[in-house]
Design a protein around this motif. Structure first.
Motif, PDB file in Angstrom:
ATOM      1  N   GLY A 362       0.782  -1.231   0.000  1.00 45.51           N
ATOM      2  CA  GLY A 362       0.000   0.000   0.000  1.00 45.51           C
ATOM      3  C   GLY A 362       0.809   1.275   0.000  1.00 45.51           C
ATOM      4  N   TRP A 363       2.130   1.201  -0.137  1.00 43.85           N
ATOM      5  CA  TRP A 363       2.974   2.402  -0.024  1.00 43.85           C
ATOM      6  C   TRP A 363       3.273   3.075  -1.367  1.00 43.85           C
ATOM      7  CZ3 TRP A 363       7.305   2.067  -2.975  1.00 43.85           C
ATOM      8  CH2 TRP A 363       7.771   0.779  -3.301  1.00 43.85           C
ATOM      9  N   PHE A 364       2.781   2.501  -2.461  1.00 45.80           N
ATOM     10  CA  PHE A 364       3.217   2.927  -3.798  1.00 45.80           C
ATOM     11  C   PHE A 364       2.012   3.297  -4.667  1.00 45.80           C
ATOM     12  CE2 PHE A 364       1.717  -1.062  -5.446  1.00 45.80           C
ATOM     13  CZ  PHE A 364       1.804  -1.883  -4.339  1.00 45.80           C
ATOM     14  N   GLY A 365       2.321   4.007  -5.755  1.00 46.67           N
ATOM     15  CA  GLY A 365       1.306   4.336  -6.754  1.00 46.67           C
ATOM     16  C   GLY A 365       0.082   4.981  -6.127  1.00 46.67           C
ATOM     17  N   ARG A 366      -1.111   4.503  -6.526  1.00 51.33           N
ATOM     18  CA  ARG A 366      -2.369   4.989  -5.946  1.00 51.33           C
ATOM     19  C   ARG A 366      -3.044   3.826  -5.225  1.00 51.33           C
ATOM     20  NH1 ARG A 366      -5.993   5.899  -9.568  1.00 51.33           N
ATOM     21  NH2 ARG A 366      -4.893   4.823 -11.228  1.00 51.33           N
ATOM     22  N   ARG A 367      -2.273   3.086  -4.491  1.00 52.21           N
ATOM     23  CA  ARG A 367      -2.758   1.819  -3.938  1.00 52.21           C
ATOM     24  C   ARG A 367      -3.411   2.009  -2.576  1.00 52.21           C
ATOM     25  NH1 ARG A 367      -2.597  -3.636  -5.587  1.00 52.21           N
ATOM     26  NH2 ARG A 367      -2.083  -5.103  -3.926  1.00 52.21           N
ATOM     27  N   ASP A 368      -4.763   2.004  -2.583  1.00 53.16           N
ATOM     28  CA  ASP A 368      -5.514   2.053  -1.331  1.00 53.16           C
ATOM     29  C   ASP A 368      -6.317   0.782  -1.127  1.00 53.16           C
ATOM     30  OD1 ASP A 368      -4.660   4.574  -0.471  1.00 53.16           O
ATOM     31  OD2 ASP A 368      -5.997   5.516  -1.927  1.00 53.16           O
ATOM     32  N   ASP A 370      -6.658  -3.491  -3.250  1.00 50.74           N
ATOM     33  CA  ASP A 370      -5.864  -4.347  -4.136  1.00 50.74           C
ATOM     34  C   ASP A 370      -6.279  -4.251  -5.602  1.00 50.74           C
ATOM     35  OD1 ASP A 370      -8.158  -5.899  -4.197  1.00 50.74           O
ATOM     36  OD2 ASP A 370      -7.384  -7.411  -2.803  1.00 50.74           O
ATOM     37  N   ASN A 371      -6.899  -3.134  -5.975  1.00 51.35           N
ATOM     38  CA  ASN A 371      -7.353  -2.978  -7.359  1.00 51.35           C
ATOM     39  C   ASN A 371      -6.335  -2.389  -8.306  1.00 51.35           C
ATOM     40  OD1 ASN A 371     -10.118  -3.890  -7.556  1.00 51.35           O
ATOM     41  ND2 ASN A 371     -10.510  -2.353  -5.970  1.00 51.35           N
ATOM     42  N   ARG A 372      -5.331  -1.702  -7.788  1.00 51.27           N
ATOM     43  CA  ARG A 372      -4.489  -0.958  -8.722  1.00 51.27           C
ATOM     44  C   ARG A 372      -3.045  -0.816  -8.263  1.00 51.27           C
ATOM     45  NH1 ARG A 372      -8.085   1.898  -6.433  1.00 51.27           N
ATOM     46  NH2 ARG A 372      -9.446   1.701  -8.241  1.00 51.27           N
ATOM     47  N   SER A 373      -2.233  -0.352  -9.206  1.00 51.70           N
ATOM     48  CA  SER A 373      -0.879   0.176  -8.986  1.00 51.70           C
ATOM     49  C   SER A 373       0.248  -0.843  -8.870  1.00 51.70           C
ATOM     50  CB  SER A 373      -0.818   1.120  -7.774  1.00 51.70           C
ATOM     51  OG  SER A 373      -1.586   2.282  -8.053  1.00 51.70           O
ATOM     52  N   LEU A 374      -0.042  -2.148  -8.803  1.00 45.69           N
ATOM     53  CA  LEU A 374       1.084  -3.085  -8.845  1.00 45.69           C
ATOM     54  C   LEU A 374       1.840  -2.839 -10.149  1.00 45.69           C
ATOM     55  CD1 LEU A 374      -0.539  -6.418  -7.608  1.00 45.69           C
ATOM     56  CD2 LEU A 374       1.226  -5.079  -6.440  1.00 45.69           C
ATOM     57  N   GLY A 375       3.120  -2.696 -10.062  1.00 46.79           N
ATOM     58  CA  GLY A 375       3.944  -2.377 -11.234  1.00 46.79           C
ATOM     59  C   GLY A 375       4.473  -0.957 -11.190  1.00 46.79           C
ATOM     60  N   ASP A 376       3.780  -0.081 -10.436  1.00 44.19           N
ATOM     61  CA  ASP A 376       4.203   1.325 -10.345  1.00 44.19           C
ATOM     62  C   ASP A 376       4.967   1.529  -9.039  1.00 44.19           C
ATOM     63  OD1 ASP A 376       2.826   1.562 -12.676  1.00 44.19           O
ATOM     64  OD2 ASP A 376       1.064   2.531 -11.773  1.00 44.19           O
ATOM     65  N   TRP A 377       6.240   1.242  -9.065  1.00 45.31           N
ATOM     66  CA  TRP A 377       7.034   1.215  -7.837  1.00 45.31           C
ATOM     67  C   TRP A 377       7.584   2.590  -7.487  1.00 45.31           C
ATOM     68  CZ3 TRP A 377       5.430  -2.610  -5.264  1.00 45.31           C
ATOM     69  CH2 TRP A 377       5.008  -3.763  -5.922  1.00 45.31           C
ATOM     70  N   GLU A 409       6.689  -9.314  -9.356  1.00 42.10           N
ATOM     71  CA  GLU A 409       6.335 -10.087 -10.555  1.00 42.10           C
ATOM     72  C   GLU A 409       4.920  -9.787 -11.049  1.00 42.10           C
ATOM     73  OE1 GLU A 409       7.656 -14.339  -9.526  1.00 42.10           O
ATOM     74  OE2 GLU A 409       8.007 -13.120  -7.758  1.00 42.10           O
ATOM     75  N   MET A 410       4.261  -8.779 -10.448  1.00 41.17           N
ATOM     76  CA  MET A 410       2.845  -8.578 -10.742  1.00 41.17           C
ATOM     77  C   MET A 410       2.558  -7.202 -11.329  1.00 41.17           C
ATOM     78  SD  MET A 410       1.271 -11.355  -9.836  1.00 41.17           S
ATOM     79  CE  MET A 410       1.910 -12.856  -9.077  1.00 41.17           C
ATOM     80  N   VAL A 411       1.392  -7.117 -11.943  1.00 39.32           N
ATOM     81  CA  VAL A 411       0.934  -5.841 -12.486  1.00 39.32           C
ATOM     82  C   VAL A 411      -0.598  -5.810 -12.416  1.00 39.32           C
ATOM     83  CG1 VAL A 411       0.835  -6.684 -14.892  1.00 39.32           C
ATOM     84  CG2 VAL A 411       1.223  -4.245 -14.446  1.00 39.32           C
ATOM     85  N   ASN A 412      -1.139  -4.647 -12.039  1.00 40.51           N
ATOM     86  CA  ASN A 412      -2.594  -4.460 -12.145  1.00 40.51           C
ATOM     87  C   ASN A 412      -2.896  -3.868 -13.516  1.00 40.51           C
ATOM     88  OD1 ASN A 412      -2.409  -3.580  -8.815  1.00 40.51           O
ATOM     89  ND2 ASN A 412      -3.951  -5.041  -9.486  1.00 40.51           N
ATOM     90  N   PRO A 413      -4.002  -4.276 -14.135  1.00 37.08           N
ATOM     91  CA  PRO A 413      -4.385  -3.599 -15.385  1.00 37.08           C
ATOM     92  C   PRO A 413      -4.499  -2.088 -15.174  1.00 37.08           C
ATOM     93  CG  PRO A 413      -5.678  -5.589 -15.089  1.00 37.08           C
ATOM     94  CD  PRO A 413      -4.877  -5.408 -13.829  1.00 37.08           C
ATOM     95  N   ASP A 414      -4.926  -1.668 -13.975  1.00 32.27           N
ATOM     96  CA  ASP A 414      -4.967  -0.241 -13.660  1.00 32.27           C
ATOM     97  C   ASP A 414      -3.608   0.172 -13.070  1.00 32.27           C
ATOM     98  OD1 ASP A 414      -5.447   2.332 -12.956  1.00 32.27           O
ATOM     99  OD2 ASP A 414      -7.128   1.901 -11.598  1.00 32.27           O
TER     100      ASP A 414
END
Ligand code: GLA
Length: 747
Positions: A362-368, A370-377, A409-414
């Motif tokens: 939850g510390w990165f991107g717009r991650r509040d 588990d819907n988004r931001s995996l991949g945006d480090w 190793e993961m990415v959210n479509p968003d």
């Protein structure tokens, strides 16, 4: 020398004081396995234990032959170790002995395959046997390393195309083991998310039986490990085999009972969804399997694997170092935190004696969520306006280490990453991609993806004083395919994915050698021998309920050492089960592992915070035992009605031990009960101190090692119980979820 070659009888004997493996060249040129298991005198021939003559298949001689490299199409109809499709499309393989080498020490496996190693060539010897299939030109090198002090053989295989046309490797097992009878019970570690690695123990039946994964990872469902025990074998006595595969991808671990009652075990990369073409001159190397044999019961087998996995599979600066007691914020805050809240939690953690603060998801991107931001480090500046660096410095100024969660190793479509590189997420062009936890898996078979993530994550770790990284992996692979592989090489996909993941681990651990990596995959979905080469500890399970953990940690310990098992105390009611167990009970379970807390300390009462301070002090004072002592299972939560569990850790020299006894539900007037302890010095006297709560121990008493091991430690009535010293209410612990820890010190 642990390996002897007798040119007269054409036999090899890999032997030490604890185990023997005898192999021989058979009359027809195959390599047979004449014996594996109990130590035998080195020198005599054991050829009589194998076939006298094997010139061709017939109903009597065909099946019982024990082979080092069983292959298809030449009279052995059981499962093969190696299947290679030749240029003519045939899979017939007739591997003939072609030579061998015996070397001191243990050569490195090719590429990035995780493997055991030696620090001194005197620790092990290695036998490499070359076999060749004339018509196809396929050559095989079997490598067997016997460790000097352990009843363990590490085995792997290299397959090379020495012919002139392309061949395709379809099955390449790390190990097969042919045993002369079927009087065994097969034990596998099976379960699911939050219920990982329950031992499943069943009699062998004719035909094939076993476990596997096609998920792209080893999985929560089954573990790349199996054991065989004699029906009469107990924890402390009797014959037991344990085979662990050092591989974090798809695997197969199975046994086949043939119609003459022989047993063939095979363990390796799952042949399902696997095909590896070899052009002339190319070769393929299998991962390594560790085969442990013991006549000291299931516990003896576990002990042999623990020692090697802890000290000769795990690597790096943290291998032997005391692992810090941590506070992880996940169950304390989930995604709902900011800089100030974390600092307050860290301050409370420090006040209770903890040593490492871990900032979870939850510390990165717009991650509040588990819907988004995996991949945006990149740091979420709304939550953490001072960045990871600012937070880490403030936490470290409190006197704590700082750790960070990643899921590389993961990415959210968003996510910006997916919008920029949709083709980097695994999927088959023209087909839909299946989402799981709203995320997709990045194509780590594509080196460009690994390069990008190595840079992105490397930048994060380099940007702040980070001491620890929790590396998560929260879904399995669907629609397996990589656009970087041609159609006839898609069978390499899963394997290359795992190698790509190892590549990232290798780059990050090389670049940041001081960082302690902890593996995680929806809890325990990547808990295997291979991952320990980079991450010496792993998150055992997302289930933090202490009663559930008794079973999970018990099962996990069949193969894996306590130093590898992350175990945390969490809040009650427990988030996975709703159960309310006492704080001391929760701690007494979690201490048997890499210990920590996963809760919001600011939500605790002063009394609970004081209790935690005492727990941390109790643990750190005995940390060398808990993390690096010898673990012995005493009473199983899978036996009887499962109401009791007992286990212990002891120093190698028997000078110290901690014995734990847990009771789930209280029953009035329990029957008399003594617990047989192990691993002590029978000639020594011990000071025994019982802790029912971590605030005050009971008075110390003295007992003999002989008595504790052969008569037992009093559980009901409790021993120590100095005559008349206790009011009834104190010496009989009432209530559910109770634990007693006995501290034993040699006098
Ligand atoms: C997985 C892990 C947990 C936690 C969450 C964060 O479920 O197993 O420990 O890190 O992911 O999303």
């Amino acid at each position: 020398m642990t390996i002897a070659w007798n040119p007269g009888t054409r036999e090899w004997h890999l032997g030490n004081a604890r185990a023997s493996w005898v192999l021989g060249v058979l009359d027809n040129g195959w390599v047979g396995l004449l014996h594996a298991g109990a130590p035998l005198a080195i020198g005599p021939s054991y050829r009589h234990l194998g076939p006298h003559d094997f010139t061709g298949f017939d109903n009597r001689t065909g099946e019982p032959v024990a082979l080092a490299l069983p292959s298809p199409g030449v009279g052995d109809f059981r499962v093969p170790a190696l299947v290679v499709e030749g240029p003519d499309g045939s899979t017939v393989l007739d591997p003939q002995y072609a030579g061998h080498r015996i070397t001191a020490g243990k050569p490195k496996l090719p590429g990035l395959l995780p493997a055991t190693y030696v620090e001194d060539d005197a620790e092990a010897d290695t036998l490499e046997i070359d076999l060749c299939d004339g018509p196809s030109g396929v050559t095989v090198t079997l490598a067997l390393t016997l460790f000097r002090d352990q009843p363990v053989v590490a085995r792997s295989m290299r397959v090379a195309n020495g012919g002139s046309g392309r061949v395709v490797v379809r099955t390449a097992m790390s190990a097969t083991l042919d045993l002369p009878d079927d009087d065994w019970r097969l034990v596998t570690l099976s379960g699911t998310w939050a219920r990982e690695r329950y031992p499943d123990d069943r009699a062998l039946v004719p035909g094939r039986q076993g476990v596997s994964s096609v998920r792209g990872g080893s999985g929560n469902e089954h573990n790349p490990f199996l054991a065989l025990r004699r029906p009469a074998t107990t924890e402390a006595w009797g014959e037991c085999w344990g085979i662990a595969l050092a591989w974090s991808g798809n695997f197969l671990a199975e046994a086949e009972v043939g119609h003459f009652g022989t047993t063939r075990v095979r363990v390796g990369v799952n042949p399902e969804h696997f095909a590896w073409p070899l052009e002339p001159g190319e070769s393929f190397a299998t991962p390594e399997a560790l085969l442990a044999w013991s006549d000291a019961g299931v516990g003896g087998m576990s002990d042999a694997l623990h020692g090697l996995l802890r000290h000769r599979m795990a690597r790096g600066a943290w291998r032997d170092r005391p692992r810090p007691v941590l506070l992880n914020n996940w169950e304390g805050t989930y995604f709902d935190f900011d800089h100030d809240r974390i600092v307050v939690m860290a301050r409370a953690a420090k006040a209770m004696g903890m040593e490492l603060f871990v900032l979870d998801d939850g510390w990165f991107g717009r991650r509040d969520d588990d819907n988004r931001s995996l991949g945006d480090w990149v740091v979420n500046e709304r939550k953490l306006p001072h960045g990871i660096d600012g937070l880490a410095r403030e936490v470290k100024a409190l006197g704590l280490l700082f750790g960070l969660w990643i899921e590389p190793e993961m990415v959210n479509p968003d996510s910006d990453l997916f919008r920029a590189h949709p083709d980097w997420a695994i999927g088959v062009p023209g087909r839909k991609r299946t989402l799981s936890r709203n995320q997709l898996v990045l194509d780590f078979a594509n080196p460009a993806v690994v390069d990008h993530i190595a840079d992105a994550i490397g930048e994060v770790i380099a940007s702040a004083p980070i001491d620890y990284v929790k590396w998560d992996w929260n879904r399995f692979i669907t629609e397996p395919f990589s656009p970087t592989l041609p159609p006839d090489r898609q069978g390499e996909f899963f394997h290359r994915y795992t190698l790509g993941m190892y590549d990232l681990y290798e780059r990050l651990t090389t670049r940041f050698p001081h960082v302690l990596f902890e593996s995680c995959a929806s809890g325990g979905a990547r808990f295997d021998a291979g991952i320990l080469a980079w991450a010496p500890q792993g998150w055992t399970s997302d289930d933090t309920d202490a009663v559930e953990r008794l079973r999970i940690q018990w099962g996990t310990s069949l193969a894996y050492p306590l130093s590898s098992m992350g175990a945390h105390v969490s809040a009650v009611p427990n988030h996975q089960t709703g159960r309310v167990a006492s704080l001391d009970f929760r701690a007494a379970v979690a201490m048997f592992g890499a210990f920590g807390y996963e809760l919001d300390p600011t939500a605790m009462s002063d009394g609970d915070r004081a209790a935690v301070r005492r727990q941390v002090a109790f643990y750190t004072e005995r940390r060398d035992l808990f993390q690096y002592g010898r673990f012995a299972r005493l009473r199983s939560p899978f036996e009887g009605d499962g109401n009791e569990t007992a286990w212990m850790v002891s120093a190698d020299d028997g000078s110290r031990a901690v014995v734990a006894h847990y009771r789930v539900l209280f029953r009035p007037w329990p029957v008399y009960d003594r617990l047989l302890v192990r691993g002590l010095d029978p000639a020594a006297r011990y000071a025994v101190t019982c802790w029912e709560r971590f605030d005050a121990p009971m008075p110390t008493i003295e007992r003999g090692g002989d008595e504790l091991m052969s008569v037992g430690l009093g559980i009901e009535p409790p021993d120590p119980m100095p005559d008349g010293a206790f009011a009834d209410g104190h010496r009989i612990v009432r209530g559910d979820f109770t634990a007693r820890l006995f501290d034993l010190r040699r006098l």
